[in-house]
Design an enzyme around this catalytic site. Structure first.
Site, mmCIF file in Angstrom:
data_model
loop_
_atom_site.group_PDB
_atom_site.id
_atom_site.type_symbol
_atom_site.label_atom_id
_atom_site.label_comp_id
_atom_site.label_asym_id
_atom_site.label_seq_id
_atom_site.Cartn_x
_atom_site.Cartn_y
_atom_site.Cartn_z
ATOM 1 N N HIS A 288 -8.860 29.748 -8.591
ATOM 2 C CA HIS A 288 -9.152 28.423 -8.234
ATOM 3 C C HIS A 288 -10.362 28.388 -7.579
ATOM 4 O O HIS A 288 -11.129 27.312 -7.926
ATOM 5 C CB HIS A 288 -7.822 28.123 -7.553
ATOM 6 C CG HIS A 288 -6.571 27.687 -8.082
ATOM 7 N ND1 HIS A 288 -6.562 26.891 -9.255
ATOM 8 C CD2 HIS A 288 -5.437 28.156 -7.706
ATOM 9 C CE1 HIS A 288 -5.236 26.869 -9.778
ATOM 10 N NE2 HIS A 288 -4.460 27.875 -8.753
ATOM 11 N N THR B 81 0.998 4.083 5.696
ATOM 12 C CA THR B 81 -0.481 3.407 6.080
ATOM 13 C C THR B 81 -0.642 2.623 7.206
ATOM 14 O O THR B 81 -1.391 2.149 7.501
ATOM 15 C CB THR B 81 -1.154 3.088 4.826
ATOM 16 O OG1 THR B 81 -0.062 1.855 4.134
ATOM 17 C CG2 THR B 81 -1.316 3.700 3.912
ATOM 18 N N GLY B 82 0.734 2.332 7.709
ATOM 19 C CA GLY B 82 0.766 1.437 8.832
ATOM 20 C C GLY B 82 1.193 0.036 8.683
ATOM 21 O O GLY B 82 0.993 -0.631 9.419
ATOM 22 N N THR C 279 4.455 -1.380 8.595
ATOM 23 C CA THR C 279 5.230 -1.729 9.499
ATOM 24 C C THR C 279 4.827 -1.686 10.905
ATOM 25 O O THR C 279 5.207 -2.378 11.758
ATOM 26 C CB THR C 279 6.740 -0.879 9.441
ATOM 27 O OG1 THR C 279 7.186 -0.819 8.199
ATOM 28 C CG2 THR C 279 7.635 -1.162 10.552
ATOM 29 N N GLU D 271 -5.214 32.474 -6.394
ATOM 30 C CA GLU D 271 -5.970 31.666 -5.774
ATOM 31 C C GLU D 271 -7.246 32.027 -5.852
ATOM 32 O O GLU D 271 -8.089 31.072 -5.612
ATOM 33 C CB GLU D 271 -5.412 32.082 -4.333
ATOM 34 C CG GLU D 271 -3.944 31.751 -4.124
ATOM 35 C CD GLU D 271 -3.290 30.249 -4.195
ATOM 36 O OE1 GLU D 271 -4.316 29.535 -4.355
ATOM 37 O OE2 GLU D 271 -2.190 30.124 -4.945
ATOM 38 N N GLY E 201 0.728 -1.162 0.022
ATOM 39 C CA GLY E 201 0.236 0.054 -0.060
ATOM 40 C C GLY E 201 0.900 1.207 -0.048
ATOM 41 O O GLY E 201 2.050 1.098 0.082
ATOM 42 N N PRO E 202 0.187 2.429 -0.183
ATOM 43 C CA PRO E 202 1.118 3.468 0.039
ATOM 44 C C PRO E 202 1.890 3.786 1.289
ATOM 45 O O PRO E 202 1.590 3.061 2.274
ATOM 46 C CB PRO E 202 -0.118 4.700 -0.106
ATOM 47 C CG PRO E 202 -1.431 4.062 -0.612
ATOM 48 C CD PRO E 202 -1.243 2.837 0.042
ATOM 49 N N PRO E 203 2.809 4.640 1.150
ATOM 50 C CA PRO E 203 3.816 4.985 2.471
ATOM 51 C C PRO E 203 2.995 5.553 3.509
ATOM 52 O O PRO E 203 2.016 6.447 3.215
ATOM 53 C CB PRO E 203 4.774 5.850 1.760
ATOM 54 C CG PRO E 203 4.642 5.994 0.427
ATOM 55 C CD PRO E 203 3.256 5.433 0.058
#
Length: 822
Positions: free
Chosen positions: A573, A351-352, A354, A570, A347-349
């Site tokens: 946007h 996210t838990g 480890t 800004e 998964g993405p860095p």
């Protein structure tokens, strides 16, 4: 209630050997005892990993492994032996140093008889050395007496000499300090006239057999050594003409001196070996030459439990099942279940992944080996495969055990991508890992866990069932999971009751668990910096901005014209986002510089965490990104657009290219996918589509960009009044939030905070104008007074006349005289 075979045998024996009256009582006692044992086992299993009582006891439900050895026991024994040897060597150095002496240390020594073929030398330190061998011979040259003797040692004989000045009187040789007592320079000794042979007859008498005339003379001849005399020198050899060379000093060689000559080398080798071992331990074993082929895995000791992990409940349940299997394998074996050999988390860095592994290490009562994927490879060929074997051998000896490989993509990527020598060497490590996980020599009782951010680059053979049976995807948390994560990380923080964690979670879409923890930590640091006792919403808002764009740079000097252009950018946007269906909701606009951004607009999805995105949503996102450039062009002109839209154009290009080449959303290009997957990108390989297709893709991307930009330009042109109101609010407040933006959008006027700030600035300006006006008036009045004083001094003074002084001035001499009279 279920019983095992041993318990059934005990119950059967009780029934056979007891009468009916005692059967029930014995049976009840047996059940009570059995329940106590089961309770003890249950308590030992439920005890946390950091409990101090039973930390060193093995789990009762785990099968004992006879091959398991206490780690480091042999190493401790070896090191204890080395330390003992070193200590004994130092003690021997101290003790044996007393038994070694040189001739220069002799003080008031004398020759005494000791048997028939040896002499004994007694020193002033009451130490005795025996000089044995053939009878010694005395030679004389000039007035110098040379006593030559042979000394017996380990490897043969040493020829030695004692040099002394002698004057013969009454058969007594007195020894004094002569010119040759210090030896001087090395000189050759010719074999001269033999004076006497010293013989010992066993009775303690020393005889002088021959004199200069060749006659024999009886009587005792005594030789005394002077305290300042260099008394012994080693002869280096005899020449053909029976000459010998005498050095200037001589030392006796004994057993102690031989040991002392070898001991320093032993100590030096021991010190070098010990230093290299310590260096290897200090570096974690990575750079130790003695552990090149050994695994760098470490036994992990974690205090993290599953109760400390929030927001990923389904993923946590998958791992809880594996931990339960390790604790109670009989329960699964009875049903014929096989434990997964491998579990991979991807998964993405942040996210838990480890963190889940740490929770498994904290919950499981089995050895947990942790290693990084990059720790296998080294500069030597074959080290990677050797370390893989060593790692699994350690795990098998400690089975049941868990191996966790973090960032496994560094060692398990697809084989044969580039066909280089380095790639083939890396493949050796992967092949060994595949063989260890599921080969002919399959190891049982070892579960392999791994974590990666890029599952698509891993080799297919590594991901097949039998190796990594279970693939667990750990995604970014949704709003409910973000609330749970914030609650977990806020347990040890003093957060004010006015803070709404759900609102914080709503404003942080796409944040990972690591980013949410960082938000709370930054807010805590800000509260401490501001001397607050609690964390309030202000600190959390600032912390979110710091995590997104970095700390604010309030000291950066920006001109008013630059601020206006940033504000218009800004505002563009925001306005396009508010008038585009499916676009994100604007939460915040700021023109305070942060990091590399001069300002930014924070938008969140209207519906949190959609599983899929429609084409209209993607087109709305592109239009919102192009709104900043369109606003600059409308309000400043084409020639005065800025570089502030660089990041917006980069994001919009990626979205449009994905729509055309990956999602099949272009009617002209079609449904074919021309976007290579991340794991198959090869920099040496050409595109897998034709040049005409590439031109068609470019034209389609350009068409979508043009349509979206015209759409954004049209919206800003129609609602430019709102753009100007947002710009004015930003110039007054620097930051506006959702309620203020909605007020401008609904009522088409400045919000209350902006009006108050404007009024405050106007009053301040009026006060400054009044001060400036008063200052000018005071300066003018003071100037007039000075002019009047000058005029008074210039006027003609007259005591009798009351007319105005319009007459010409008097002579200076008369004025001075009248002044003197006054």
């Amino acid at each position: 209630m279920e019983f095992n075979k041993l318990e059934l045998l005990i119950i059967r024996a009780l029934k056979l050997n007891t009468n009916s009256n005692k059967k029930n009582s014995f049976y009840n006692k047996f059940l009570n005892l059995r329940n106590k044992v089961l309770n003890i086992q249950k308590n030992s299993l439920d005890q946390p990993s950091d409990a101090p009582s039973n930390n060193k006891k093995r789990n009762l439900d785990q099968p004992d492994n006879p091959n398991q050895k206490e780690p480091g026991k042999a190493r401790k024994i070896i090191w204890s032996f080395i330390i003992i040897i070193l200590v004994l060597g130092v003690l021997a150095l101290i003790i044996l140093s007393g038994f070694s002496f040189s001739a220069t240390s002799l003080n008031a020594a004398s020759f005494t008889e000791n048997g028939t073929s040896s002499f004994k030398i007694t020193t002033n330190t009451n130490q005795t050395r025996t000089i044995g061998g053939a009878p010694s011979t005395i030679y004389q040259r000039d007035s110098t007496l040379y006593v030559i003797y042979i000394e017996n040692s380990f490897s043969g004989y040493y020829y030695s000499a004692i040099i002394t000045d002698i004057s013969v009187s009454n058969n007594t040789a007195s020894v004094g300090n002569g010119s040759n007592t210090t030896g001087g320079s090395t000189s050759n000794l010719q074999k001269g006239l033999q004076i006497a042979n010293l013989l010992v007859d066993g009775s303690g008498n020393v005889y002088k057999n021959k004199d200069n005339n060749g006659s024999t003379t009886s009587g005792t001849t005594t030789f005394s050594l002077n305290s300042n005399l260099t008394s012994a020198m080693k002869l280096q050899g005899w020449s053909s003409n029976q000459s010998m060379s005498l050095p200037t000093s001589y030392s006796f060689y004994t057993a102690a001196s031989l040991v002392l000559s070898i001991l320093p080398f032993i100590l030096l080798i021991g010190i070098i070996y010990y230093s290299m071992r310590k260096m290897g331990q200090a570096g974690g074993g990575q750079d130790n030459v003695f552990s090149i082929g050994k695994s760098q895995a470490k036994l992990a000791k974690s205090t993290v439990l599953f109760s400390d992990v929030a927001g990923i409940e389904e993923e946590k349940e998958e791992l809880i099942e594996i931990v339960d299997y390790l604790k109670r394998p009989d329960r699964y074996a009875a049903m014929g279940a096989r434990v997964p050999k491998g579990v991979i988390l991807y998964g993405p860095p942040g996210t838990g992944k480890t963190l889940l592994a740490k929770a498994v290490a904290g919950e499981a009562k089995v050895p947990f080996f942790q290693v990084s994927g990059s720790a296998f490879e080294d500069m030597l060929v074959g080290v990677g495969a050797k370390r893989v074997r060593d790692l699994f051998n350690k795990a098998v000896k400690s089975a049941p055990a868990i191996i966790f490989i973090d960032e496994i993509d560094s060692v398990g990527s697809k084989r044969g991508k580039f066909e280089t020598t380095a790639g083939s060497l890396a493949d050796q490590t992967l092949n060994q890992l595949l063989a260890e996980m599921d080969g002919f020599n399959t190891k049982t009782g070892v579960i392999v866990m791994a974590a990666t951010n890029r599952l698509d680059v891993l080799d297919d053979a590594l991901l097949r069932p039998g190796r990594f049976d279970r693939h667990i995807q750990v995604n970014l948390p949704d709003i409910k999971e973000r609330v749970a994560i914030l609650k977990i990380h806020s347990r040890n923080k003093n957060i004010s009751e006015t803070v709404d964690l759900e609102d914080i979670a709503r404003r942080t879409p796409g944040f990972s668990g690591a980013q949410l923890e960082n938000v709370l930590n930054e807010a805590t640091l800000l509260a401490v910096r501001r001397n607050k006792k609690s964390i309030y919403t202000e600190e959390l808002d600032e912390a979110i901005d710091r995590v997104i764009a970095g700390p604010a740079k309030k000291t950066r000097v920006i001109s008013l014209e630059e601020k206006r252009q940033i504000a218009f950018h800004e505002a563009g946007h925001a306005i396009v986002g508010m008038y585009t269906k499916g676009s994100e909701v604007v939460e915040k606009i700021t023109i305070i510089p942060r990091g590399q951004a001069a300002g930014y607009t924070l938008s969140v999805p209207e519906i949190q965490e959609l599983s899929i995105q429609k084409k209209s949503d993607l087109l709305g996102m592109v239009a919102g990104l192009l709104g900043g450039r369109a606003s600059e062009e409308i309000n400043f002109g084409k020639e005065f657009i800025s570089t502030g839209a660089a990041n917006d154009l980069y994001k919009a290009t990626n979205i449009v290219r994905a729509m055309v080449t990956q999602f099949g959303m272009s009617p002209n290009v079609g449904l074919a996918q021309y976007y290579p997957s991340e794991g198959t990108v090869n920099p040496y390989q050409s595109k897998n589509f034709s040049e005409s297709t590439s031109q068609l893709i470019d034209k389609e991307i350009e068409r979508i960009f043009k349509e979206r930009y015209e759409y954004a330009y049209k919206i800003i042109k129609e609602h430019n009044k709102e753009v100007e109101l947002i710009v004015e609010s930003l110039l007054l407040l620097e930051t506006i939030v959702k309620p203020q933006i909605d007020f401008i959008h609904k009522y088409k006027q400045l919000p209350k905070e902006a009006l108050e700030k404007k009024k405050e600035l106007e009053e301040k300006k009026k006060a400054e104008d009044l001060i400036r006006k008063a200052k000018k008036e005071s300066e003018a009045s003071s100037k007039e007074e000075k002019e009047m004083d000058v005029e008074k001094k210039v006027q003609k003074p007259s005591a009798s006349s009351t007319e105005p002084t319009s007459k010409p001035k008097k002579a200076p001499s008369k004025e001075s005289s009248s002044d003197k009279k006054k």
